[in-house]
Design a protein around this motif. Structure first.
Motif, PDB file in Angstrom:
ATOM      1  N   PRO A  13       0.814  -1.215   0.000  1.00  0.00           N
ATOM      2  CA  PRO A  13       0.000   0.000   0.000  1.00  0.00           C
ATOM      3  C   PRO A  13       0.850   1.268   0.000  1.00  0.00           C
ATOM      4  CG  PRO A  13      -0.002  -1.003   2.180  1.00  0.00           C
ATOM      5  CD  PRO A  13       0.730  -1.944   1.261  1.00  0.00           C
ATOM      6  N   GLY A  14       0.333   2.301  -0.661  1.00  0.00           N
ATOM      7  CA  GLY A  14       1.001   3.591  -0.678  1.00  0.00           C
ATOM      8  C   GLY A  14       2.285   3.612  -1.479  1.00  0.00           C
ATOM      9  N   GLU A  15       2.488   2.599  -2.337  1.00  0.00           N
ATOM     10  CA  GLU A  15       3.704   2.527  -3.146  1.00  0.00           C
ATOM     11  C   GLU A  15       3.341   2.459  -4.624  1.00  0.00           C
ATOM     12  OE1 GLU A  15       6.525  -0.520  -2.025  1.00  0.00           O
ATOM     13  OE2 GLU A  15       5.760  -0.513   0.037  1.00  0.00           O
ATOM     14  N   THR A  16       4.307   2.806  -5.473  1.00  0.00           N
ATOM     15  CA  THR A  16       4.188   2.614  -6.911  1.00  0.00           C
ATOM     16  C   THR A  16       5.225   1.575  -7.313  1.00  0.00           C
ATOM     17  OG1 THR A  16       5.753   4.392  -7.442  1.00  0.00           O
ATOM     18  CG2 THR A  16       3.413   4.999  -7.276  1.00  0.00           C
ATOM     19  N   ASN A  17       5.147   1.094  -8.556  1.00  0.00           N
ATOM     20  CA  ASN A  17       6.157   0.149  -9.029  1.00  0.00           C
ATOM     21  C   ASN A  17       6.923   0.773 -10.196  1.00  0.00           C
ATOM     22  OD1 ASN A  17       5.000  -0.687 -11.683  1.00  0.00           O
ATOM     23  ND2 ASN A  17       3.337  -1.469 -10.395  1.00  0.00           N
ATOM     24  N   ASP A  18       8.009   0.110 -10.579  1.00  0.00           N
ATOM     25  CA  ASP A  18       8.825   0.606 -11.692  1.00  0.00           C
ATOM     26  C   ASP A  18       9.081  -0.499 -12.719  1.00  0.00           C
ATOM     27  OD1 ASP A  18      10.587  -0.967 -10.238  1.00  0.00           O
ATOM     28  OD2 ASP A  18      12.126   0.575 -10.042  1.00  0.00           O
ATOM     29  N   HIS A  19       8.072  -1.322 -12.949  1.00  0.00           N
ATOM     30  CA  HIS A  19       8.212  -2.425 -13.907  1.00  0.00           C
ATOM     31  C   HIS A  19       8.558  -1.891 -15.299  1.00  0.00           C
ATOM     32  CE1 HIS A  19       6.811  -4.947 -10.783  1.00  0.00           C
ATOM     33  NE2 HIS A  19       5.535  -4.642 -10.892  1.00  0.00           N
ATOM     34  N   ASP A  20       9.440  -2.597 -15.953  1.00  0.00           N
ATOM     35  CA  ASP A  20       9.866  -2.280 -17.314  1.00  0.00           C
ATOM     36  C   ASP A  20      10.449  -0.873 -17.439  1.00  0.00           C
ATOM     37  OD1 ASP A  20       9.226  -4.682 -18.985  1.00  0.00           O
ATOM     38  OD2 ASP A  20       7.277  -4.354 -18.053  1.00  0.00           O
ATOM     39  N   GLY A  21      10.953  -0.337 -16.325  1.00  0.00           N
ATOM     40  CA  GLY A  21      11.562   0.984 -16.357  1.00  0.00           C
ATOM     41  C   GLY A  21      10.550   2.123 -16.367  1.00  0.00           C
ATOM     42  N   GLY A  22       9.281   1.805 -16.128  1.00  0.00           N
ATOM     43  CA  GLY A  22       8.244   2.831 -16.084  1.00  0.00           C
ATOM     44  C   GLY A  22       7.703   2.985 -14.676  1.00  0.00           C
ATOM     45  N   ARG A  23       6.509   3.525 -14.591  1.00  0.00           N
ATOM     46  CA  ARG A  23       5.832   3.691 -13.309  1.00  0.00           C
ATOM     47  C   ARG A  23       4.462   3.036 -13.395  1.00  0.00           C
ATOM     48  NH1 ARG A  23       5.635   9.831 -11.848  1.00  0.00           N
ATOM     49  NH2 ARG A  23       5.161   9.028  -9.784  1.00  0.00           N
ATOM     50  N   GLY A  24       3.994   2.501 -12.285  1.00  0.00           N
ATOM     51  CA  GLY A  24       2.683   1.890 -12.265  1.00  0.00           C
ATOM     52  C   GLY A  24       2.095   1.881 -10.872  1.00  0.00           C
ATOM     53  N   GLY A  77     -15.114  -1.678  -6.621  1.00  0.00           N
ATOM     54  CA  GLY A  77     -14.046  -2.594  -6.255  1.00  0.00           C
ATOM     55  C   GLY A  77     -13.264  -3.124  -7.437  1.00  0.00           C
ATOM     56  N   HIS A  78     -13.611  -2.688  -8.667  1.00  0.00           N
ATOM     57  CA  HIS A  78     -12.799  -3.088  -9.818  1.00  0.00           C
ATOM     58  C   HIS A  78     -11.399  -2.518  -9.630  1.00  0.00           C
ATOM     59  CE1 HIS A  78     -16.207  -4.774 -11.851  1.00  0.00           C
ATOM     60  NE2 HIS A  78     -16.833  -3.617 -11.938  1.00  0.00           N
ATOM     61  N   LEU A  79     -10.404  -3.296  -9.975  1.00  0.00           N
ATOM     62  CA  LEU A  79      -9.019  -2.883  -9.798  1.00  0.00           C
ATOM     63  C   LEU A  79      -8.529  -2.195 -11.071  1.00  0.00           C
ATOM     64  CD1 LEU A  79      -6.786  -2.969  -7.678  1.00  0.00           C
ATOM     65  CD2 LEU A  79      -5.994  -5.100  -8.715  1.00  0.00           C
ATOM     66  N   LEU A  80      -8.224  -0.911 -10.956  1.00  0.00           N
ATOM     67  CA  LEU A  80      -7.736  -0.118 -12.075  1.00  0.00           C
ATOM     68  C   LEU A  80      -6.231   0.037 -11.951  1.00  0.00           C
ATOM     69  CD1 LEU A  80     -10.478   2.675 -11.922  1.00  0.00           C
ATOM     70  CD2 LEU A  80     -10.533   0.514 -13.197  1.00  0.00           C
ATOM     71  N   GLU A  81      -5.555  -0.025 -13.067  1.00  0.00           N
ATOM     72  CA  GLU A  81      -4.093   0.071 -13.080  1.00  0.00           C
ATOM     73  C   GLU A  81      -3.685   1.121 -14.095  1.00  0.00           C
ATOM     74  OE1 GLU A  81      -0.210  -2.830 -13.896  1.00  0.00           O
ATOM     75  OE2 GLU A  81      -2.207  -3.503 -14.468  1.00  0.00           O
ATOM     76  N   ILE A  82      -2.708   1.941 -13.723  1.00  0.00           N
ATOM     77  CA  ILE A  82      -2.088   2.849 -14.695  1.00  0.00           C
ATOM     78  C   ILE A  82      -0.611   2.502 -14.779  1.00  0.00           C
ATOM     79  CG2 ILE A  82      -3.769   4.725 -14.546  1.00  0.00           C
ATOM     80  CD1 ILE A  82      -1.841   6.164 -12.598  1.00  0.00           C
ATOM     81  N   ILE A  83      -0.109   2.433 -16.018  1.00  0.00           N
ATOM     82  CA  ILE A  83       1.298   2.109 -16.262  1.00  0.00           C
ATOM     83  C   ILE A  83       1.831   3.033 -17.349  1.00  0.00           C
ATOM     84  CG2 ILE A  83       1.197  -0.295 -15.523  1.00  0.00           C
ATOM     85  CD1 ILE A  83       0.861  -1.125 -18.463  1.00  0.00           C
ATOM     86  N   THR A  84       3.121   3.302 -17.276  1.00  0.00           N
ATOM     87  CA  THR A  84       3.738   4.168 -18.289  1.00  0.00           C
ATOM     88  C   THR A  84       4.531   3.395 -19.333  1.00  0.00           C
ATOM     89  OG1 THR A  84       5.698   4.554 -16.929  1.00  0.00           O
ATOM     90  CG2 THR A  84       3.878   6.135 -16.710  1.00  0.00           C
ATOM     91  N   ARG A  85       4.730   2.110 -19.101  1.00  0.00           N
ATOM     92  CA  ARG A  85       5.418   1.256 -20.079  1.00  0.00           C
ATOM     93  C   ARG A  85       4.632  -0.037 -20.215  1.00  0.00           C
ATOM     94  NH1 ARG A  85      11.201   1.749 -20.723  1.00  0.00           N
ATOM     95  NH2 ARG A  85      10.832   0.056 -22.191  1.00  0.00           N
ATOM     96  N   PRO A  86       4.435  -0.526 -21.439  1.00  0.00           N
ATOM     97  CA  PRO A  86       3.752  -1.820 -21.593  1.00  0.00           C
ATOM     98  C   PRO A  86       4.566  -2.933 -20.948  1.00  0.00           C
ATOM     99  CG  PRO A  86       3.983  -0.697 -23.719  1.00  0.00           C
ATOM    100  CD  PRO A  86       4.804   0.057 -22.721  1.00  0.00           C
ATOM    101  N   TYR A  87       3.888  -3.884 -20.344  1.00  0.00           N
ATOM    102  CA  TYR A  87       4.597  -5.016 -19.762  1.00  0.00           C
ATOM    103  C   TYR A  87       5.371  -5.761 -20.819  1.00  0.00           C
ATOM    104  CZ  TYR A  87       2.172  -4.303 -15.359  1.00  0.00           C
ATOM    105  OH  TYR A  87       1.698  -3.775 -14.181  1.00  0.00           O
ATOM    106  N   GLY A  88       6.608  -6.127 -20.470  1.00  0.00           N
ATOM    107  CA  GLY A  88       7.478  -6.842 -21.393  1.00  0.00           C
ATOM    108  C   GLY A  88       8.312  -5.920 -22.263  1.00  0.00           C
ATOM    109  N   SER A  89       8.157  -4.606 -22.112  1.00  0.00           N
ATOM    110  CA  SER A  89       8.878  -3.669 -22.982  1.00  0.00           C
ATOM    111  C   SER A  89      10.268  -3.318 -22.493  1.00  0.00           C
ATOM    112  CB  SER A  89       8.069  -2.381 -23.162  1.00  0.00           C
ATOM    113  OG  SER A  89       7.957  -1.685 -21.927  1.00  0.00           O
TER     114      SER A  89
END
Length: 130
Positions: free
Chosen positions: A94-105, A113-125
């Motif tokens: 909680p209260g954290e972001t991630n940096d998958h694929d060199g982006g932010r999410g 209760g639907h889980l919404l996600e925002i990412i700045t890089r497509p997964y696997g990129s």
């Protein structure tokens, strides 16, 4: 003909309020009404169609690819509303972001209760960075 994703239906307790929430959070145009749906249209013309249901809403996951500036604007709206957010879909960070694929999410919930996600890089990129 090319194949494009066109729409999906999201069950909601209050379809108008839910569609308004999504459009506001993502900075998209106001939803429009079509039949029983309140439709939010993304910039690539895909529709998320909220529809009222009396049944239990089963959580679904929706991810949105945004640029860095849009990420920051959405993240600011999340913080302004004091909405919980997580770095992971299991909601263990909680209260954290991630940096998958060199982006932010990050992940946050809509009013149903639907889980919404925002990412700045497509997964696997850019490689996995757990």
């Amino acid at each position: 003909m090319a194949i494009h994703f066109n729409h999906t239906i999201l069950p909601a307790r209050d379809s108008k309020a839910s569609a308004d929430f999504l459009a506001e959070m993502l900075g998209l145009p106001a939803p429009r009404r079509w039949g029983p749906f309140h439709m939010v249209t993304t910039d690539n013309d895909a529709n998320l169609d909220y529809m009222d249901t009396e049944e239990k809403v089963v959580r679904q996951h929706y991810a949105f690819l945004v640029d860095d500036a849009e990420f920051e604007q959405i993240f600011n709206r999340i913080r302004e509303r004091n909405l919980p957010y997580w770095a992971d879909p299991g909601q263990r960070k909680p209260g954290e972001t991630n940096d998958h694929d060199g982006g932010r999410g990050l992940y946050f919930e809509d009013p149903n209760g639907h889980l919404l996600e925002i990412i700045t890089r497509p997964y696997g990129s850019g490689g996995w960075n757990p």
